[in-house]
Design a protein around this motif. Sequence first.
Motif, PDB file in Angstrom:
ATOM      1  N   THR A 298      24.385  45.127 -22.894  1.00 26.50           N
ATOM      2  CA  THR A 298      24.149  44.424 -21.633  1.00 26.50           C
ATOM      3  C   THR A 298      23.624  45.362 -20.554  1.00 26.50           C
ATOM      4  N   ASN A 299      24.010  46.631 -20.603  1.00 27.85           N
ATOM      5  CA  ASN A 299      23.555  47.561 -19.568  1.00 27.85           C
ATOM      6  C   ASN A 299      22.220  48.228 -19.872  1.00 27.85           C
ATOM      7  N   TYR A 300      21.964  48.498 -21.167  1.00 31.94           N
ATOM      8  CA  TYR A 300      20.762  49.285 -21.481  1.00 31.94           C
ATOM      9  C   TYR A 300      19.858  48.660 -22.546  1.00 31.94           C
ATOM     10  N   GLY A 301      20.334  47.631 -23.217  1.00 28.48           N
ATOM     11  CA  GLY A 301      19.493  46.988 -24.218  1.00 28.48           C
ATOM     12  C   GLY A 301      19.647  47.625 -25.586  1.00 28.48           C
ATOM     13  N   ILE A 302      18.536  47.795 -26.280  1.00 28.83           N
ATOM     14  CA  ILE A 302      18.570  48.258 -27.659  1.00 28.83           C
ATOM     15  C   ILE A 302      17.945  49.644 -27.749  1.00 28.83           C
ATOM     16  N   GLU A 303      18.633  50.540 -28.454  1.00 29.09           N
ATOM     17  CA  GLU A 303      18.157  51.931 -28.529  1.00 29.09           C
ATOM     18  C   GLU A 303      16.774  51.973 -29.172  1.00 29.09           C
ATOM     19  N   GLY A 304      15.905  52.810 -28.600  1.00 28.64           N
ATOM     20  CA  GLY A 304      14.546  52.936 -29.127  1.00 28.64           C
ATOM     21  C   GLY A 304      13.611  51.887 -28.546  1.00 28.64           C
ATOM     22  N   GLU A 305      14.164  50.709 -28.354  1.00 25.81           N
ATOM     23  CA  GLU A 305      13.325  49.632 -27.844  1.00 25.81           C
ATOM     24  C   GLU A 305      13.295  49.635 -26.314  1.00 25.81           C
ATOM     25  N   THR A 306      14.477  49.701 -25.716  1.00 25.77           N
ATOM     26  CA  THR A 306      14.512  49.686 -24.252  1.00 25.77           C
ATOM     27  C   THR A 306      15.096  50.964 -23.666  1.00 25.77           C
ATOM     28  N   TYR A 307      15.860  51.716 -24.442  1.00 28.56           N
ATOM     29  CA  TYR A 307      16.421  52.950 -23.875  1.00 28.56           C
ATOM     30  C   TYR A 307      16.464  54.050 -24.927  1.00 28.56           C
ATOM     31  N   THR A 308      16.626  55.280 -24.436  1.00 25.14           N
ATOM     32  CA  THR A 308      16.851  56.415 -25.315  1.00 25.14           C
ATOM     33  C   THR A 308      17.989  57.239 -24.729  1.00 25.14           C
ATOM     34  N   VAL A 309      18.628  58.036 -25.555  1.00 24.11           N
ATOM     35  CA  VAL A 309      19.673  58.921 -25.048  1.00 24.11           C
ATOM     36  C   VAL A 309      19.096  60.318 -25.024  1.00 24.11           C
ATOM     37  N   ASN A 310      19.125  60.975 -23.848  1.00 25.24           N
ATOM     38  CA  ASN A 310      18.491  62.290 -23.751  1.00 25.24           C
ATOM     39  C   ASN A 310      19.450  63.406 -24.175  1.00 25.24           C
ATOM     40  N   ALA A 311      18.985  64.642 -24.058  1.00 26.56           N
ATOM     41  CA  ALA A 311      19.742  65.782 -24.561  1.00 26.56           C
ATOM     42  C   ALA A 311      21.118  65.918 -23.907  1.00 26.56           C
ATOM     43  N   ASP A 312      21.222  65.509 -22.624  1.00 28.92           N
ATOM     44  CA  ASP A 312      22.511  65.626 -21.929  1.00 28.92           C
ATOM     45  C   ASP A 312      23.450  64.470 -22.264  1.00 28.92           C
ATOM     46  N   GLY A 313      23.009  63.600 -23.167  1.00 26.08           N
ATOM     47  CA  GLY A 313      23.835  62.432 -23.481  1.00 26.08           C
ATOM     48  C   GLY A 313      23.697  61.330 -22.452  1.00 26.08           C
ATOM     49  N   LYS A 314      22.713  61.465 -21.556  1.00 28.27           N
ATOM     50  CA  LYS A 314      22.505  60.431 -20.540  1.00 28.27           C
ATOM     51  C   LYS A 314      21.598  59.327 -21.083  1.00 28.27           C
ATOM     52  N   TYR A 315      21.932  58.111 -20.758  1.00 29.05           N
ATOM     53  CA  TYR A 315      21.117  56.979 -21.180  1.00 29.05           C
ATOM     54  C   TYR A 315      19.937  56.829 -20.239  1.00 29.05           C
ATOM     55  N   GLU A 316      18.786  56.564 -20.815  1.00 32.83           N
ATOM     56  CA  GLU A 316      17.591  56.482 -19.986  1.00 32.83           C
ATOM     57  C   GLU A 316      16.726  55.325 -20.468  1.00 32.83           C
ATOM     58  N   LEU A 317      16.207  54.542 -19.567  1.00 33.78           N
ATOM     59  CA  LEU A 317      15.279  53.495 -19.972  1.00 33.78           C
ATOM     60  C   LEU A 317      13.990  54.133 -20.459  1.00 33.78           C
TER      61      LEU A 317
ATOM     62  N   ARG B 187      32.030  51.577 -15.405  1.00 30.69           N
ATOM     63  CA  ARG B 187      32.180  52.775 -16.219  1.00 30.69           C
ATOM     64  C   ARG B 187      30.905  53.042 -17.029  1.00 30.69           C
ATOM     65  N   TYR B 188      30.291  51.972 -17.528  1.00 29.44           N
ATOM     66  CA  TYR B 188      29.122  52.160 -18.388  1.00 29.44           C
ATOM     67  C   TYR B 188      27.851  52.437 -17.593  1.00 29.44           C
ATOM     68  N   LYS B 189      27.895  52.063 -16.314  1.00 32.39           N
ATOM     69  CA  LYS B 189      26.738  52.369 -15.475  1.00 32.39           C
ATOM     70  C   LYS B 189      26.652  53.865 -15.235  1.00 32.39           C
ATOM     71  N   ALA B 190      27.808  54.522 -15.260  1.00 36.27           N
ATOM     72  CA  ALA B 190      27.829  55.963 -14.999  1.00 36.27           C
ATOM     73  C   ALA B 190      27.169  56.764 -16.122  1.00 36.27           C
ATOM     74  N   LEU B 191      26.902  56.103 -17.251  1.00 33.02           N
ATOM     75  CA  LEU B 191      26.279  56.808 -18.376  1.00 33.02           C
ATOM     76  C   LEU B 191      24.816  57.134 -18.112  1.00 33.02           C
ATOM     77  N   SER B 192      24.276  56.528 -17.077  1.00 31.91           N
ATOM     78  CA  SER B 192      22.847  56.706 -16.847  1.00 31.91           C
ATOM     79  C   SER B 192      22.593  57.161 -15.425  1.00 31.91           C
ATOM     80  N   ASP B 193      21.472  57.860 -15.241  1.00 32.58           N
ATOM     81  CA  ASP B 193      21.116  58.284 -13.894  1.00 32.58           C
ATOM     82  C   ASP B 193      20.309  57.240 -13.149  1.00 32.58           C
TER      83      ASP B 193
END
Lengths: 318, 291, 552
Positions: free
Chosen positions: C396-415, C446-452
């Motif tokens: 619900t917060n970021y969608g589907i990995e690869g399709e709408t978001y990726t996780v970067n080296a710091d473990g941060k979620y990024e669109l 809590r899950y919003k904090a996963l991303s910048d």
Amino acid sequence: MKKTEQKRTGNSIGEKAKLFAKDFRRQLPLQMMVLPGIIFMIIFCYMPIYGLSIAFKSYTVIDTIDSADWVGWYNFKIVLGDKFFWQSVVNTLGISFLKLLIGFTTPILLSIMIYELRDGPFKRVIQTISYLPHFLSWIVLGGMLINWLSTTGLLNQILMGLGLVENPTNFLLDSGKYWWIASLSDTWKEAGWGTVLYLATMAGIDPTYYEAARIDGAGRLKQITSITLPLMRTIISLNFILTVSGLLKSNLDQTLVLMNSQNQARAEVIDSYVYRMGLTQGDFSYATAVGLGVSVVSVILLVTANKITGKINEESVL
Amino acid sequence: MKTKKLTGDRMFDIVNTVLILIIAIIILVPLLNVVASSFAESRALAEGNFIFFPEKWSLDNYRAVFKDTSIWKAFGISVAKTLIGVVTHVFFCAMVAYALSKRNLRGRKLYTVMGVITMFFSGGMIPTYLLMKQLGLLNSFWVYILPQLFSYYDVVILMNFFRQVPSSLEEAAKIDGAGVWRTFLTIAMPLSKPALATIALFNGVFQWNDFMTAKLYMTDKNLYPVQMKLYEIIVQQQAQSMNSIGNVALSTTSKGIQLATIVVTTVPIIIIYPLLQKHFVSGMMLGAVKE
Amino acid sequence: MRRNLWKRNVSLAMAVLLAAGSLTACGGDKETSSGGPAAQTGEDGVVEEGRYTLDENTPAWKLDTKENTTLTWYVNAEWWNTDWGNDVVTKKMKEDLNVDIEFIVGDDTKLNTFFAGGEMPDIVTVFDANSTVAQKADTWAYSLQDLADNYDPYFYKVASDQSLSWFALEDGKTYGYPDYSNTQEDYDGGDIFAKTAFVIRKDVYEALGEPSMKTQEEFLDVLSQIKEQFPKLIPFGFNNFETDGTSSLGDVFQDYIGVPLANEDGTFYDRNLDEDYLSWMRTFNTAYKNGCISDDSFTDDNTAWQEKESIGKYACIMMEGTPQQSGFLTTFANAEPDAAYIAIDGPQSTVGNAPTLNQAGISGWMITYVSKTCADPAKAIQLYTYLLDEEGQILTNYGIEGETYTVNADGKYELTPEMKELRDTDNDRFKQEIRIGEFIPFGHDRYKALSDDAYPDSIKQMQEWGQGKLVPHFILENTDPDAGSEEARSYSAIKTKWSTTLVALIRAENDEQFDQILEEYKQFLADNNWESIKAVRSEKMAQNAEKLGMNE
């Protein structure tokens, strides 16, 4: 007519019923025209009317009307014992009287003024313009009013330009002015719309009356007072009766946008009070009790006003 | 004598016209401000420092209103419900009002009391909802028409107009052998055109603007009228501007969209109105029929 | 005689009415009987044979073999997006859960018609934990414990114990589950952000040499300087005043200067009459008399306030709800980047209290229930588990990995760049087709904090400023007197009066008038049940303390 009345009163009930049945049969086609209306009212107005019983119940969002407990006059006691409710009654009446004074008379004057214009495009355009404000919602109009009545708003600019005031003030913060603001803004919005019914009535006036008056040497003002106004008597009475019966009704939308913390003591009307105390807190019983009380008073006002105008007009309009 | 009177009437005309013009300006200035504001770019609108000419014009508000093409379908629903609603309502009310206009009608007092009660007492939202459900009107087009067939207020107005119809005309028709229905249709109705036009206007505007019926009884969006659609657009706009996640400026505000919706929904009324207007501003005269 | 006739007519009408009444009753009967069987499906509380076997280590939605269930879901808010299955987020939900949701939206009246008509939607989301609907949920909703035990024991692994016990009714069971319910851990963990800030336009701040506004003298002095140097701006502003609200100058400002939440013994403390707070109101009054507060701020509606925000009309703002203001702040920041609002240390307590900023409490925001007439209670509780589990939260917060978001080296979620692009260029389409961050009935910050980039840039600095200043207000939650009670009515009058008083205090012409208005308010309290309201609130606070385990 009088004779038959007397004759009827002398008769027995049985004969009276017979007479009624006979009249009824004779009027059958007319009665058949009323019947659909009666059926409609029974289905759409009277069948749901049991809902009023929640005024006498302790009803909450999760109840059905049947399942709620009866509490007798409890809700009414709460309402009547509430001094803030009475303050809202005072405000409602105050604003309504001003609306009766201004909002009721303006459309009559305006419609006569429009009627007196020469036929042509100008007349039609004016009439069209006059009813357009009716289509503004109070949400939008209220927002505009807040702006115009603010310290930097249009009204202060005009007044300062004319040298009438030195320092701008915010008119909506001044509770003493609120009744006037409410009734005047309402008149601005609805006066043109209110002319529609009057103009329709005037369209039915036989023009030969005016010709005759002109030949008698009557001026325009004289024609208005001696022909136009008397012929509008019925419809004016009708509007008057309905306005009087609506004295306890108030404009919720208007109040909710124009009311603020400082004018609240003069702005709170019955509807807004019930809305804030009852409906937003899910207290349907409270809201229904007030509504029922207002309805009863309205009917009394209606009947009284109908009697009075009936005496003046010799015939009741209802 | 004659010239004096003429100048008196002249004066009346001049004063009347001047007063009317002043009133028209008082009415028009805010209205034009509404129209201009609806075409203002959102920042210019927020600055609000204009009456007729915003700093920057924009069609964004109108784009937001029309971006969802289903609005055209909603327009169609609105037109249909207004047309059908007005015709049935006016006819139904006129029929009842005609009968009630006869003061010697048996049971008239009862009917009047029944009618007056409906003007002031209503069972409220919940029992009405249950009734609509029982009648199978939920999610049905007819929920726009059936409950609006009748209004005692309109009946009272029409009744008073019917009473103005000269009884001699009806008597004459009766002698010619016309029944109640024929008198109603050929004498009373045509002679009351201004009143019928008025009721049509009142009811038409109500039908056109009403979204509460849809809000309460419709969940099928295919049957939404345009006002309900616009209501939805405004509500969503309010929610969206408060739940912004991107870094872009808002191109529209709920105020801008509200202004645009007012213009969009009022224009059709302005177009249709002259058709009714001719019936009560200067149009037909009773005298003309008499002759 | 006439009267007799009248009577006859009336009795005729009555007969017709009675007939009509019995018609209604017939309709009513039908409803109850049709409601019967649906209710029973749940009462036996067993998963239908062959559908799946319970496993406490696997979410039941992964086991369930039933294809295509349709559930109706009522959300008590008109702005809720009723689309289902047409965007990335709900399409995935639909696939995973094999469920079709028909959303219905409305207000309290609509909700009431469902209860009155005896036909409840399967799932119901409301917003007020204090409402009758929530308080009497045991009469119409399944308890979550029963549902979890019978259909999906994995639920206990993903639900918060604190939230469950906070929402427990008298029978010890919990019926509704909240979103954005912040527990003590969330406050301690630093994953939630402050939403209150005292902000100033950057250009103004820099032009004045970054002055301090902490003390009352400094505050007044800076406002006067602004008035002189920036005559086009209004020196000081605040959120718009609702009719009986206090804008950001009531409890929000009390939190800002750290007025105590309760007496030391845990009983109710009248924060409005706190000396420290009132001395700041006197300061605001002086600012008003100096012409640094505009009268229009007291009459502006929400739209007018938002407009002033988006054109930077105020030099300083005491601002509440920064995420809700972000659209307007972004609008201004984009138009005038050098003037964008920034948070600074604003007014401070005169007696040395530290700020105690508030955030969403343990009661959360939306509360979701499964009604007793739910067509498939097993599927409903699976939905809860799915959305509460990390998988659902990420979706619900970021969608589907690869399709709408990726996780970067710091473990941060990024669109993904395409998503960011779409979000910033065609926000409408983004919301319609992707719907990231919109499906919130079980959401948690809590899950919003996963991303910048979960929050817009315009408020990030404000959130940073608020780090470490949040203090839970759990003790005060849901302590208003119960709706319908005498205390509730008095309290509501008092709230209105306080709103009037607060504005009147700020607008007072002189000190005598200020004192007189304050006295009048105190008299009003005395005349309107204040003592018993205080007692009710103290009692409720004690109950809260017990629930929170504060007495142990």
